[in-house]
Scaffold this motif. Structure first.
Motif, PDB file in Angstrom:
ATOM      1  N   LEU A  18      -8.198   6.438  10.722  1.00  0.00           N
ATOM      2  CA  LEU A  18      -7.321   7.541  10.317  1.00  0.00           C
ATOM      3  C   LEU A  18      -5.901   7.303  10.813  1.00  0.00           C
ATOM      4  N   SER A  19      -5.772   6.817  12.046  1.00  0.00           N
ATOM      5  CA  SER A  19      -4.422   6.552  12.558  1.00  0.00           C
ATOM      6  C   SER A  19      -3.731   5.513  11.704  1.00  0.00           C
ATOM      7  N   GLU A  20      -4.497   4.492  11.320  1.00  0.00           N
ATOM      8  CA  GLU A  20      -3.873   3.476  10.466  1.00  0.00           C
ATOM      9  C   GLU A  20      -3.330   4.113   9.193  1.00  0.00           C
ATOM     10  N   ALA A  21      -4.163   4.974   8.583  1.00  0.00           N
ATOM     11  CA  ALA A  21      -3.736   5.608   7.328  1.00  0.00           C
ATOM     12  C   ALA A  21      -2.522   6.490   7.553  1.00  0.00           C
ATOM     13  N   ILE A  22      -2.553   7.278   8.619  1.00  0.00           N
ATOM     14  CA  ILE A  22      -1.461   8.228   8.839  1.00  0.00           C
ATOM     15  C   ILE A  22      -0.170   7.504   9.218  1.00  0.00           C
ATOM     16  N   ILE A  23      -0.300   6.494  10.064  1.00  0.00           N
ATOM     17  CA  ILE A  23       0.903   5.725  10.429  1.00  0.00           C
ATOM     18  C   ILE A  23       1.509   5.105   9.175  1.00  0.00           C
ATOM     19  N   LEU A  24       0.621   4.528   8.358  1.00  0.00           N
ATOM     20  CA  LEU A  24       1.072   3.868   7.131  1.00  0.00           C
ATOM     21  C   LEU A  24       1.825   4.840   6.222  1.00  0.00           C
ATOM     22  N   THR A  25       1.207   5.994   5.936  1.00  0.00           N
ATOM     23  CA  THR A  25       1.843   6.923   4.996  1.00  0.00           C
ATOM     24  C   THR A  25       3.076   7.568   5.605  1.00  0.00           C
ATOM     25  N   SER A  26       3.054   7.858   6.907  1.00  0.00           N
ATOM     26  CA  SER A  26       4.243   8.464   7.514  1.00  0.00           C
ATOM     27  C   SER A  26       5.404   7.484   7.455  1.00  0.00           C
ATOM     28  N   LEU A  27       5.081   6.228   7.716  1.00  0.00           N
ATOM     29  CA  LEU A  27       6.109   5.201   7.608  1.00  0.00           C
ATOM     30  C   LEU A  27       6.648   5.181   6.182  1.00  0.00           C
ATOM     31  N   GLY A  28       5.728   5.259   5.212  1.00  0.00           N
ATOM     32  CA  GLY A  28       6.143   5.332   3.810  1.00  0.00           C
ATOM     33  C   GLY A  28       7.066   6.517   3.585  1.00  0.00           C
ATOM     34  N   THR A  66       0.814  -1.205   0.000  1.00  0.00           N
ATOM     35  CA  THR A  66       0.000   0.000   0.000  1.00  0.00           C
ATOM     36  C   THR A  66       0.850   1.258   0.000  1.00  0.00           C
ATOM     37  N   ILE A  67       1.946   1.228   0.765  1.00  0.00           N
ATOM     38  CA  ILE A  67       2.716   2.458   0.900  1.00  0.00           C
ATOM     39  C   ILE A  67       3.784   2.612  -0.174  1.00  0.00           C
ATOM     40  N   LEU A  68       3.873   1.635  -1.070  1.00  0.00           N
ATOM     41  CA  LEU A  68       4.923   1.702  -2.084  1.00  0.00           C
ATOM     42  C   LEU A  68       4.884   3.023  -2.851  1.00  0.00           C
ATOM     43  N   GLY A  69       3.680   3.427  -3.237  1.00  0.00           N
ATOM     44  CA  GLY A  69       3.531   4.679  -3.987  1.00  0.00           C
ATOM     45  C   GLY A  69       4.090   5.865  -3.216  1.00  0.00           C
ATOM     46  N   ILE A  70       3.783   5.906  -1.925  1.00  0.00           N
ATOM     47  CA  ILE A  70       4.280   7.003  -1.087  1.00  0.00           C
ATOM     48  C   ILE A  70       5.792   6.933  -0.963  1.00  0.00           C
ATOM     49  N   VAL A  71       6.304   5.717  -0.767  1.00  0.00           N
ATOM     50  CA  VAL A  71       7.748   5.552  -0.632  1.00  0.00           C
ATOM     51  C   VAL A  71       8.450   6.107  -1.863  1.00  0.00           C
ATOM     52  N   ILE A  72       7.959   5.699  -3.038  1.00  0.00           N
ATOM     53  CA  ILE A  72       8.603   6.142  -4.275  1.00  0.00           C
ATOM     54  C   ILE A  72       8.481   7.651  -4.436  1.00  0.00           C
ATOM     55  N   GLY A  73       7.298   8.184  -4.161  1.00  0.00           N
ATOM     56  CA  GLY A  73       7.087   9.627  -4.296  1.00  0.00           C
ATOM     57  C   GLY A  73       8.018  10.425  -3.407  1.00  0.00           C
ATOM     58  N   VAL A  74       8.090  10.043  -2.140  1.00  0.00           N
ATOM     59  CA  VAL A  74       8.936  10.799  -1.214  1.00  0.00           C
ATOM     60  C   VAL A  74      10.409  10.620  -1.573  1.00  0.00           C
ATOM     61  N   ALA A  75      10.785   9.400  -1.952  1.00  0.00           N
ATOM     62  CA  ALA A  75      12.171   9.170  -2.355  1.00  0.00           C
ATOM     63  C   ALA A  75      12.525  10.096  -3.516  1.00  0.00           C
ATOM     64  N   ALA A  76      11.591  10.242  -4.461  1.00  0.00           N
ATOM     65  CA  ALA A  76      11.838  11.114  -5.610  1.00  0.00           C
ATOM     66  C   ALA A  76      11.987  12.563  -5.162  1.00  0.00           C
TER      67      ALA A  76
END
Ligand SMILES: Nc1ncnc2c1ncn2[C@@H]1O[C@H](COP(=O)(O)OP(=O)(O)OP(=O)(O)O)[C@@H](O)[C@H]1O
Ligand SMILES: [Mg+2]
Lengths: 239, 411
Positions: free
Chosen positions: B331-341, B24-34
């Motif tokens: 919401l916490s699940e979503a935020i934890i997930l994306t922040s981790l990403g 799920t967070i792969l997209g965020i990981v790639i975006g932030v890495a970029a």
């Protein structure tokens, strides 16, 4: 004082353009501390009635007062609070969270109760001991037997010290012996601790553990009478 | 529900679906890495360009013909700065803060040695000034002096490639080459240096500017004049004095525009920073779009998760959870997930840009330094948490809205 007061209660489900009239004018009242069983054929509306009494479902017409206050006068948060503080539920299918331990499952209602966290552990330990599962406290619940699961559910229902316990066919998925243990626990809760208990069952044998039996057919109360020969689960057990 | 338990519950839920959470967070990981890579490399490029430009020093002011700083052709063909201007600028009463003035002539002409031809760029400028500016030494010979410039000496310093081409391995110093049929004596050879500040030193011929004007171009125009002030603080004042002096020499009335332009290093630095910022911002915008796509992915997976967990939601509500409790949990699940990403993205982005910096510094861009974008990292975590919040609201609200009994009946 009447804990439950129901008059001319009706419930109609609408879905897919079809109207299903399930409850057709129910009247009764139940006092605090009673042990009542609700019986009736499948589809007669027992679960629907219990869910309405338990604030899990709203009714279509008529009046329902809990503790002297009309259901519809509660806000959504108050409804959640009543469910949390004053009612405990035991379902036929247990409804435990399988990946959580016995301890964590029993703790759930406390998490939503607003009670200080420092009290949680002692309270959980206390009710887990009451249902005789202290040695299973750290087990994930999917590893337990059906009888054990239902005792976890009872502990969970008790943990906030609610007045009422609703049990919808709590023995339905259990063998006779485990069912007897559950019935014994319920009787104890009523006799020793004064809990009000509403028990749904379609077995006369099980219903006879209560002091009062309400019979529902086709969404109406067909009979409502005192049970003068109450069964004692402890004695059944010895047989 | 106490905040600690909201977090613990969310973590527990994520942990029980590890591989789904990771995907799920792969997209965020790639975006932030970029984002981190773009920012790191952008800052690195800026630092390197600035390093080269500010080689001139903040006290240096550049004067060019033509009134437009950006229209390069106009600058090339404008012929408004002449010997007369230089003489006027050299006068103490005109520009009191001037300590050094280096007028430049640039032209293209063939260099001939014993019938062999080479077509280099020819620069006319003070030798010492250029050697200092570009930090180049000689592999043989010596620089010409100010006297050589005054006497229009026919001497030349040549780049290493010209030397190899025309002279091979034999000595070049002391030999005569012909430029436009005039003989010039080679007095020095630059060491190998390659490109510095836009000039390829290896293919450059450096000759006194006076000699270039007299013997090669036949004019007295200059392409560029570098003027050094006595201190960086006085650079602006110097630029002003130069402007006043030249307007006077060129006899411009007050409504006429300058027919020359003056750039201080501060302006150049600002211009480069602006360009880099625009460029980086553009790339970040592109990346931001990819974060939105990542967010939509998260929303999608969360909707699936909400419908899968209908029973759990119903149960929690039956046990007394309010709408707010359920909303907070999802919401916490979503935020934890994306922040981790976001955090993983920063680590990956920082590692990749470090690698890129290492490779760049050892190949095409010597002196390229790795810069960790602190601001970008904070932004990365902030933005990814924001994405979680934004795209988590809808699914979390769907969860919170569920009626407990519908949910419990759900099989
Ligand atoms: N959400 C719903 N939408 C439509 N119909 C419903 C809904 N919930 C219950 N019903 C219908 O209401 C009727 C009574 O259901 P209920 O679950 O109350 O019966 P019951 O007496 O508990 O039966 P059982 O002994 O089998 O559990 C059934 O016909 C059922 O199909
Ligand atoms: Mg039922």
């Amino acid at each position: 004082m009447n804990l439950f007061e129901v008059s001319n209660l009706e419930k109609t489900f609408t879905g897919g353009g079809v109207e299903t009239k399930v409850l057709r004018g129910i009247d009764f009242s139940i006092e605090e501390g009673e042990f009542v069983s609700i019986m009736g054929p499948s589809g007669s509306g027992k679960s629907t009635l219990l869910n309405i009494l338990g604030f899990l479902l709203d009714h279509s017409s008529g009046e329902y007062k809990f503790n002297g206050r009309r259901y519809e006068d509660h806000t959504e948060d108050e409804i959640a609070q009543v469910r949390n503080r004053e009612m405990g539920f035991v379902f036929q299918t247990f409804n435990l969270l399988p990946r959580l331990s016995v301890f964590e499952n029993v703790q759930l209602p406390l998490m939503y109760s607003g009670r200080p966290e420092s009290e949680w552990k002692d309270r959980v330990d206390e009710v887990v001991e009451m249902v005789g599962l202290t040695h299973r406290s750290d087990f994930d619940t999917y590893k337990l037997s059906g009888g054990e699961k239902q005792r976890v559910a009872i502990a969970r229902a008790l943990v906030n010290g609610p007045n009422v316990i609703f049990a919808d066919e709590p023995t339905g998925n259990l063998d006779t012996k485990s069912g007897q243990v559950v019935m014994q626990t319920l009787q104890e809760l009523h006799d020793k601790f004064g809990h009000t208990i509403l028990l749904i069952t379609h077995e006369t044998f099980t219903a006879e553990h209560a002091d009062r039996m309400i019979y529902i057919v086709d969404g109406k109360v067909e009979s409502d009478k005192k049970n003068l020969n109450r069964r004692d689960a402890k004695l059944d057990f010895r047989k | 529900m106490p905040f600690k338990h909201v977090l613990l519950t969310a973590l527990q839920a994520l942990e029980s679906h590890k591989s789904r959470s990771a995907l799920t967070i792969l997209g965020i990981v790639i975006g932030v890495a970029a984002i981190i890579m773009v920012m790191s490399l952008g800052k690195g490029a800026e630092a390197m360009i600035l390093g080269e430009v500010s080689g001139l020093g903040p006290e240096t002011v550049i004067l060019r013909p033509g009134n437009s700083l950006t229209d390069f052709t106009q600058t090339l063909y404008s012929q408004t700065i002449t010997k007369k201007d230089i003489e006027a600028l050299k006068r103490k009463q005109n520009v009191p803060n001037l300590v050094e003035i280096a007028p430049l002539v640039i032209t293209y002409e063939s260099v001939e040695y014993q019938g062999d031809l080479y077509r280099p760029s020819i620069m006319g400028a003070p030798a010492e000034f250029i050697a200092n500016l570009f930090d180049i030494g000689l592999s043989e010979g010596h620089l010409y002096t100010d006297d050589d410039i005054d006497q229009e000496a026919r001497v030349a310093i040549i780049g290493s490639e010209i030397k190899n081409d025309l002279f091979g391995s034999s000595r070049a110093v002391g030999k005569q080459v012909k430029i436009k049929d005039k003989k010039f004596k080679v007095i020095g050879v630059f060491e190998d240096k390659g490109n510095v500040g836009g000039f390829n030193i290896d293919t450059l011929v450096l000759i006194p500017q006076t000699s270039v004007q007299t013997y090669i171009t036949g004019t007295d125009y200059f392409a560029e004049v570098m003027i050094r002030a006595d201190s960086p603080e006085n650079a602006e004042k110097l630029a002003y004095d130069v402007e006043v002096t030249l307007r006077d020499v060129h006899d411009l009335s007050f409504h006429e525009e300058n027919d020359f332009n003056i750039t201080t290093q501060e302006e150049t630095i600002e211009m480069i920073q602006t360009i880099v910022t625009i460029f980086t911002s553009f790339l970040i915008t592109v990346v931001a779009i990819s974060l939105v796509v990542g967010g939509v992915g998260i929303m999608n997976i969360m909707l699936v998760s909400v419908s899968e967990r209908t029973k759990e939601i119903g149960l929690r509500k039956a046990l007394g959870a309010t709408r707010q409790d359920i909303l907070n949990q999802f919401l916490s699940e979503a935020i934890i997930l994306t922040s981790l990403g976001g955090v993983i993205g920063i680590i990956i982005g920082a590692s990749f840009s470090f690698l890129a910096a290492l490779i760049l510094s050892q190949t095409v861009a010597e002196g390229w330094e790795y810069i960790f974008p602190v601001g970008g990292s904070l932004l990365g975590v902030g933005v990814s948490a924001g994405v979680g919040l934004l795209f988590g609201i809808y699914p979390a609200n769907q969860a919170a809205k569920k009626s407990p009994i519908e949910a419990l009946r759900y099989e």
